[in-house]
Scaffold this active site. Structure first.
Site: not given
Ligand code: GAL
Length: 689
Positions: A162, A319
């Site tokens: 991320e 995710e």
């Protein structure tokens, strides 16, 4: 040698060495002992897990002191997973620098807008423009890629994690220097920057590049272009970190490379339209946000946006959570069935794989109360039972791998516009770009209309309708794509505060809505935002809020007009014949029911197909029997369709359907019931029906 798989050349199915869909998770073996690894790998098989992301936060473990690598644990866990036929999504390990790095090189720490340092103790505490961070990160990536670059278990490289989640905007001196280099590269001459930034205003003219700072905390409003360009720069800096790591990986490995995006409601610092081409596989992380009214609708928007980034190709959900997260003020547990519906929404909207954060719930650290496939309670738990059943279902859905979603409607979405449109010193601080996007998307969702999310300027061929929510910043060339789409017979629906400025945040003179004036056949000579909480009556009996405009017709026809206040009699909603097509304009925020009615009639007149038809005024169904908050999406391949029916309501519904349901493993025909919160994935053969 590795050939990059750009979306255009990607094979139709997400590769990654799995036969069916990916069902995976993050795993942080550093937090556990060998015995637990052995137990975990066996349980992963039981749950149907076939791809495991490891080494995401591994740096301090595999390089405990500078240049001293300890790969033995990683060797063991990769081999263990491989021995059970489980693929590895291998992190480059650079997501969070180890304490030795920032102790030795404190200049690598990031700084906030007031130039205060953000210290280690959390994660991602590095300046994205730090040369020493970059060097040390690449040294680690090289060592890791050389060691595992052709390991048969490794199916995917997971660069960092991320990128920009916490450190997207750094204002330190190194970032300032990098920002200046970026600006010099963009503008070439300081006078071009002065023109673009409008520095004639407030004595802001720059004589040399060295005078320029990032938009650090100021006393008054900051130059808006300084802020917009800083966002552009910051997105590019994060992408540069990705590119640098990916390049090193590719020198040692021919395995696909990606990183996990954050296409979600609240994280908006990266312009993923400019990142997508660098990914071999588009991957997204998405967490349900229970602070929203209808979190599952935001989830659909995120999934459709991710499919847009993948240009319609299959993508990977890297995710999501089995139940509660740990970072919202109140971390609601998912209700029974909610995890399954969330997962199926992602798959329905193009994911060929779904993964969870994380495999086993931590017992230490700030994420210890974040859910996992294996909760603290162990296998004697609802979440584990549901996860195992979900793994089996995802296994059965393998047959739809590579199938596509066909949409008649394109929704134009722009991260750059988010940075620009929501700036301060605008007509009203009540405006939020994302809110307007959500409203329009929500209206389409309620009508059962599948939407492709596209970048400004993306080709619109093949769509019947393009929806343009509040596109304040738009290039002439991007507006032209919408204009010619309509001129050639398409339909556009544009909402207020669109077309106002160009890419330099310079207002288009001559009246609003600037770039779209001609296409829409209307003109306003000023904005008239409403006072806080005020609504304005409309001629159809409904109300508008937030915004209004003294709109005049220049070829368009009035659909609805303002019925009270200073603008009484002025058009509020208009439609214009432009070339062969039609362009609709909405100059206020319509209440949900009237927005639904409008979108319904615009979609009907444009000939848009929909998965179901709901009477928006009564919230009841007129066709298939399903009502509001029932999501129906179709994936298609050759003669085969898979119809996802997801009941997000607390009541059973009845609907008409023919086909084989992969959820219940039964053939369904005629009017069937779907339980409260329940799901169907129905295989249909188009030839047979
Ligand atoms: C993601 C992140 C994971 C984990 C998760 C918790 O943003 O990539 O490492 O922190 O959030 O929801």
């Amino acid at each position: 040698m590795f050939t990059q798989l750009h979306p255009q050349t990607q094979t139709t199915a997400l590769g990654l060495g799995t036969e069916g869909l990916v069902f995976g998770c993050d795993y942080n073996p550093e937090q556990w002992t060998y015995d637990t690894w052995v137990e975990d790998v066996a349980l992963m098989r039981e749950a149907g897990v076939n791809l495991v992301a490891i080494n995401i936060f591994g740096w301090s473990h595999i390089e405990p002191s500078p240049g001293q690598y300890r790969f033995d644990d990683l060797d063991t866990i990769i081999d263990l997973l491989h021995s059970q036929g489980i693929g590895v999504n291998l992190g480059t390990g650079t997501a969070s620098p180890p304490p030795w790095l920032t102790t030795r090189y404190p200049e690598a720490l990031p700084q906030a807008a007031d130039v205060t340092t953000r210290w280690p103790g959390g994660r991602q505490a590095y300046c994205p423009s730090s040369p020493v961070f970059r060097d040390l990160a690449l040294r680690l990536v090289r060592a890791t890629a050389e060691r595992y670059g052709d390991h048969p278990a490794v199916r995917l490289w997971h660069v960092s994690n991320e990128l920009g989640c916490h450190n997207a905007l750094c204002y330190c001196d190194q970032s300032a220097a990098a920002f200046r280099r970026w600006l010099e590269n963009r503008y070439g001459a300081i006078e071009s920057l002065n023109a673009a930034w409008g520095t004639a205003f407030w004595s802001q003219r720059y004589s040399t590049w060295s005078e320029i700072q990032p938009p650090r905390t100021t006393l008054s409003f900051t130059n808006p272009m300084q802020t917009i360009d800083f966002h552009r720069f910051s997105s590019d800096e994060q992408l540069a970190q990705y590119r640098a790591e990916a390049e090193v990986v590719r020198q040692a490995s021919s395995i696909p490379v990606t990183t996990n995006f954050m296409v979600t409601a609240h994280i908006e610092n990266l312009d993923y339209w400019s990142w997508a081409d660098d990914m071999d596989v588009i991957a997204n992380d998405h967490y349900l946000d229970h602070r929203l009214d209808r979190p599952h609708v935001e989830l659909s928007l995120a999934a459709d946006t991710t499919r847009g980034l993948a240009q319609g190709e299959p993508w990977l959900l890297m995710e999501h959570s089995t139940s509660a997260v740990n970072w919202q003020p109140r971390n609601l547990a998912k209700k029974p069935g909610e995890m399954v519906r969330n997962t199926l929404t992602h798959i329905a909207r193009g994911a060929d794989g779904v993964c969870f954060f994380q495999w086993r719930a931590s017992v230490k650290g700030s994420e210890k109360f974040h859910s996992a496939l294996m909760p603290h309670a162990g296998t004697q738990s609802r979440v584990w039972d549901e996860s195992v059943r979900l793994g089996a279902l995802v296994g059965r859905l393998g047959e739809l791998k590579g199938s596509r979603i066909v949409a008649d409607v394109a929704l134009v979405f722009s991260w750059e516009n988010r940075w620009a449109a929501d700036l301060d010193a605008h007509p009203t601080s009540d405006f939020s770009y994302l809110d307007q996007v959500h409203r329009l998307y929500g209206a389409l969702w309620d009508l059962g209309i599948t939407v492709d999310v596209v970048a400004p300027g993306a080709p619109l061929d093949g769509y019947s309708l393009v929806v343009v929510p509040s596109l304040y910043l738009v290039r002439d060339s991007e507006a032209e794509v919408v204009d010619s789409f309509v001129a050639q017979g398409g339909t556009a629906l544009v909402t207020f505060f669109s077309g106002i400025v160009d890419e330099t945040d310079g207002v288009r003179p001559g009246g609003y809505p600037g770039a779209f004036r001609r296409m829409l056949g209307v003109r306003a000579d000023e904005f008239s935002p409403l006072a806080e909480g005020r609504v304005v009556a409309l001629s159809d009996g409904s109300t508008g809020s937030l915004w209004s405009e003294p709109l005049e017709l220049h070829g368009a026809e009035t659909v609805t007009s303002y019925a009270d206040g200073p603008l009484a009699g002025h058009p509020a909603v208009t439609t214009n014949r432009h070339g062969q097509g039609h362009a609709w304009y909405v100059s206020t925020v319509l209440e949900p029911a009237s927005l639904a009615t409008l979108v319904d009639s615009v979609a009907t007149s444009a000939g848009v197909t929909r998965s179901r038809r709901v009477d928006p005024a009564h919230d009841t169904t007129t066709d298939s029997g399903t009502g509001h908050d029932v999501e129906i999406v179709r994936r298609t391949s050759g003669d085969q369709d898979w119809v996802f029916v997801l009941n997000h309501t607390d009541e059973a519904i009845a609907h008409d359907i023919e086909g084989y349901d992969l959820v219940t493993e039964t053939a369904l025909s005629g009017r069937v019931e779907l339980a409260a919160g329940g799901t169907h994935v129905i295989r249909q053969n188009r030839k047979a029906s």
